[in-house]
Design a protein around this motif. Sequence first.
Motif, PDB file in Angstrom:
ATOM      1  N   VAL A 115       0.851  -1.111  -0.011  1.00 36.21           N
ATOM      2  CA  VAL A 115      -0.022   0.055  -0.026  1.00 36.21           C
ATOM      3  C   VAL A 115       0.943   1.137  -0.215  1.00 36.21           C
ATOM      4  CG1 VAL A 115      -1.744   1.196   1.163  1.00 36.21           C
ATOM      5  CG2 VAL A 115      -1.689  -1.135   1.331  1.00 36.21           C
ATOM      6  N   PRO A 116       0.709   2.155  -1.034  1.00 37.51           N
ATOM      7  CA  PRO A 116       1.679   3.264  -1.025  1.00 37.51           C
ATOM      8  C   PRO A 116       1.425   4.327  -0.220  1.00 37.51           C
ATOM      9  CG  PRO A 116       0.098   3.260  -2.732  1.00 37.51           C
ATOM     10  CD  PRO A 116       0.002   2.024  -2.133  1.00 37.51           C
ATOM     11  N   LYS A 117       2.193   5.319   0.307  1.00 33.50           N
ATOM     12  CA  LYS A 117       2.042   6.368   1.056  1.00 33.50           C
ATOM     13  C   LYS A 117       0.942   7.403   0.162  1.00 33.50           C
ATOM     14  CE  LYS A 117       4.665   9.957   3.453  1.00 33.50           C
ATOM     15  NZ  LYS A 117       5.999  10.526   3.809  1.00 33.50           N
ATOM     16  N   ALA A 118       0.251   7.904   1.155  1.00 30.11           N
ATOM     17  CA  ALA A 118      -1.056   8.608   0.643  1.00 30.11           C
ATOM     18  C   ALA A 118      -0.575   9.921  -0.442  1.00 30.11           C
ATOM     19  CB  ALA A 118      -1.913   9.450   1.741  1.00 30.11           C
ATOM     20  N   SER A 119       0.840  10.227  -0.205  1.00 29.42           N
ATOM     21  CA  SER A 119       1.413  11.225  -1.234  1.00 29.42           C
ATOM     22  C   SER A 119       1.782  10.716  -2.524  1.00 29.42           C
ATOM     23  CB  SER A 119       2.631  11.970  -0.578  1.00 29.42           C
ATOM     24  OG  SER A 119       3.577  10.913  -0.502  1.00 29.42           O
ATOM     25  N   GLY A 120       1.539   9.528  -2.615  1.00 30.30           N
ATOM     26  CA  GLY A 120       1.918   8.897  -3.896  1.00 30.30           C
ATOM     27  C   GLY A 120       3.287   9.012  -4.625  1.00 30.30           C
ATOM     28  N   GLU A 121       4.351   9.247  -3.807  1.00 27.87           N
ATOM     29  CA  GLU A 121       5.584   9.333  -4.105  1.00 27.87           C
ATOM     30  C   GLU A 121       5.980   7.899  -4.768  1.00 27.87           C
ATOM     31  OE1 GLU A 121       8.130  11.618  -1.129  1.00 27.87           O
ATOM     32  OE2 GLU A 121       6.418  11.301  -0.294  1.00 27.87           O
ATOM     33  N   ASP A 122       6.911   7.855  -5.417  1.00 24.43           N
ATOM     34  CA  ASP A 122       7.474   6.752  -6.003  1.00 24.43           C
ATOM     35  C   ASP A 122       8.397   5.877  -4.916  1.00 24.43           C
ATOM     36  OD1 ASP A 122       6.346   7.185  -8.441  1.00 24.43           O
ATOM     37  OD2 ASP A 122       8.487   8.047  -9.278  1.00 24.43           O
ATOM     38  N   ASP A 123       8.027   4.542  -4.984  1.00 24.91           N
ATOM     39  CA  ASP A 123       8.846   3.650  -3.665  1.00 24.91           C
ATOM     40  C   ASP A 123       8.579   3.956  -2.558  1.00 24.91           C
ATOM     41  OD1 ASP A 123      10.004   2.215  -6.063  1.00 24.91           O
ATOM     42  OD2 ASP A 123      11.469   3.740  -6.099  1.00 24.91           O
ATOM     43  N   ARG A 124       7.651   4.671  -2.291  1.00 28.12           N
ATOM     44  CA  ARG A 124       7.438   4.869  -0.777  1.00 28.12           C
ATOM     45  C   ARG A 124       5.742   4.085  -0.413  1.00 28.12           C
ATOM     46  NH1 ARG A 124       9.523   9.772   1.037  1.00 28.12           N
ATOM     47  NH2 ARG A 124       8.688   9.109   3.098  1.00 28.12           N
ATOM     48  N   PHE A 125       6.174   3.061   0.263  1.00 33.21           N
ATOM     49  CA  PHE A 125       5.177   1.823   0.709  1.00 33.21           C
ATOM     50  C   PHE A 125       5.099   2.084   2.246  1.00 33.21           C
ATOM     51  CE2 PHE A 125       6.461   0.561  -3.446  1.00 33.21           C
ATOM     52  CZ  PHE A 125       5.275   0.579  -4.168  1.00 33.21           C
ATOM     53  N   VAL A 126       3.875   2.047   2.888  1.00 37.15           N
ATOM     54  CA  VAL A 126       3.578   2.232   4.239  1.00 37.15           C
ATOM     55  C   VAL A 126       2.719   1.007   5.127  1.00 37.15           C
ATOM     56  CG1 VAL A 126       3.913   4.748   4.274  1.00 37.15           C
ATOM     57  CG2 VAL A 126       1.757   3.947   3.976  1.00 37.15           C
ATOM     58  N   GLU A 127       2.229   0.074   4.050  1.00 33.00           N
ATOM     59  CA  GLU A 127       1.623  -0.958   4.626  1.00 33.00           C
ATOM     60  C   GLU A 127       1.628  -2.153   3.678  1.00 33.00           C
ATOM     61  OE1 GLU A 127      -3.171  -1.074   6.097  1.00 33.00           O
ATOM     62  OE2 GLU A 127      -2.639   0.006   4.350  1.00 33.00           O
ATOM     63  N   LEU A 128       1.333  -3.297   4.553  1.00 26.90           N
ATOM     64  CA  LEU A 128       1.139  -4.651   3.731  1.00 26.90           C
ATOM     65  C   LEU A 128      -0.170  -4.549   4.102  1.00 26.90           C
ATOM     66  CD1 LEU A 128       4.256  -6.657   5.052  1.00 26.90           C
ATOM     67  CD2 LEU A 128       4.136  -5.542   2.625  1.00 26.90           C
ATOM     68  N   GLU A 129      -1.032  -5.211   2.834  1.00 27.38           N
ATOM     69  CA  GLU A 129      -2.539  -5.770   3.019  1.00 27.38           C
ATOM     70  C   GLU A 129      -2.420  -7.080   2.556  1.00 27.38           C
ATOM     71  OE1 GLU A 129      -6.202  -3.084   1.706  1.00 27.38           O
ATOM     72  OE2 GLU A 129      -5.530  -4.741   0.184  1.00 27.38           O
ATOM     73  N   GLY A 130      -3.028  -7.911   3.383  1.00 27.33           N
ATOM     74  CA  GLY A 130      -2.965  -9.217   3.166  1.00 27.33           C
ATOM     75  C   GLY A 130      -1.917  -9.982   4.244  1.00 27.33           C
TER      76      GLY A 130
END
Length: 226
Positions: A115-130
Amino acid sequence: MATSILFEERLEIPYFASLDEFRAWARSDDFPETGRIDYLRGRIEVDISPEALFTHGTLKTRLISALDQLVEQADSGELLSDRTLVSCPEADVSCEPDIVFVFHASLETGRVRLVPKASGEDDRFVELEGPPDLIVEIVSDRSVKKDPQRLPEAYWRAGVREFWLADARGEEFFFRIHRPGPAGYEHAPIDAEGFQHSAVLKHWFHVTRYRHRTGRWAYRVEKKPE
């Protein structure tokens, strides 16, 4: 109706009507940078106490070191630790385990989603879903019921393929690998030498505690291929 909870004058937690609302807050800039906050089927569990150095921190470091060697050699997946937000909507749970492992294949097939960061920056993920493939929890004084009871049940419902639990606080050191059974997690096989089998990592593990030259606790992780 209450709109938030002030915890020990240091942490204010908004009122959440659902897991989706909690996850939105957890991904926002308002989410605290310290402490651990878990959402378990509508229940918020907070631990902002410092991590015990030699019954938690050093054990976690040793486990990460051993697992990282296997993961890097096989180029098999992503090994993550601390502040890794894991959310499983099917089980109504969102938490930050001590150690998380997810296969590249699980991400490629969509079993687990970044799950990407709300800002939508490239390669910035803040969560695993699943459900990750492996989760490790180390018991602390504030998690004596959550880690051995509530979290395993939640992880099993979510479909986490393997759960490791360790407790180094008492006179007897405890470490067990668990795999899913029909009604919950069950103990993984143990061989004659005391090694426990990890079906996820295709290795046997033996974790022991000892006193090193300073008199403080240290840990040894031995492993052998299946």
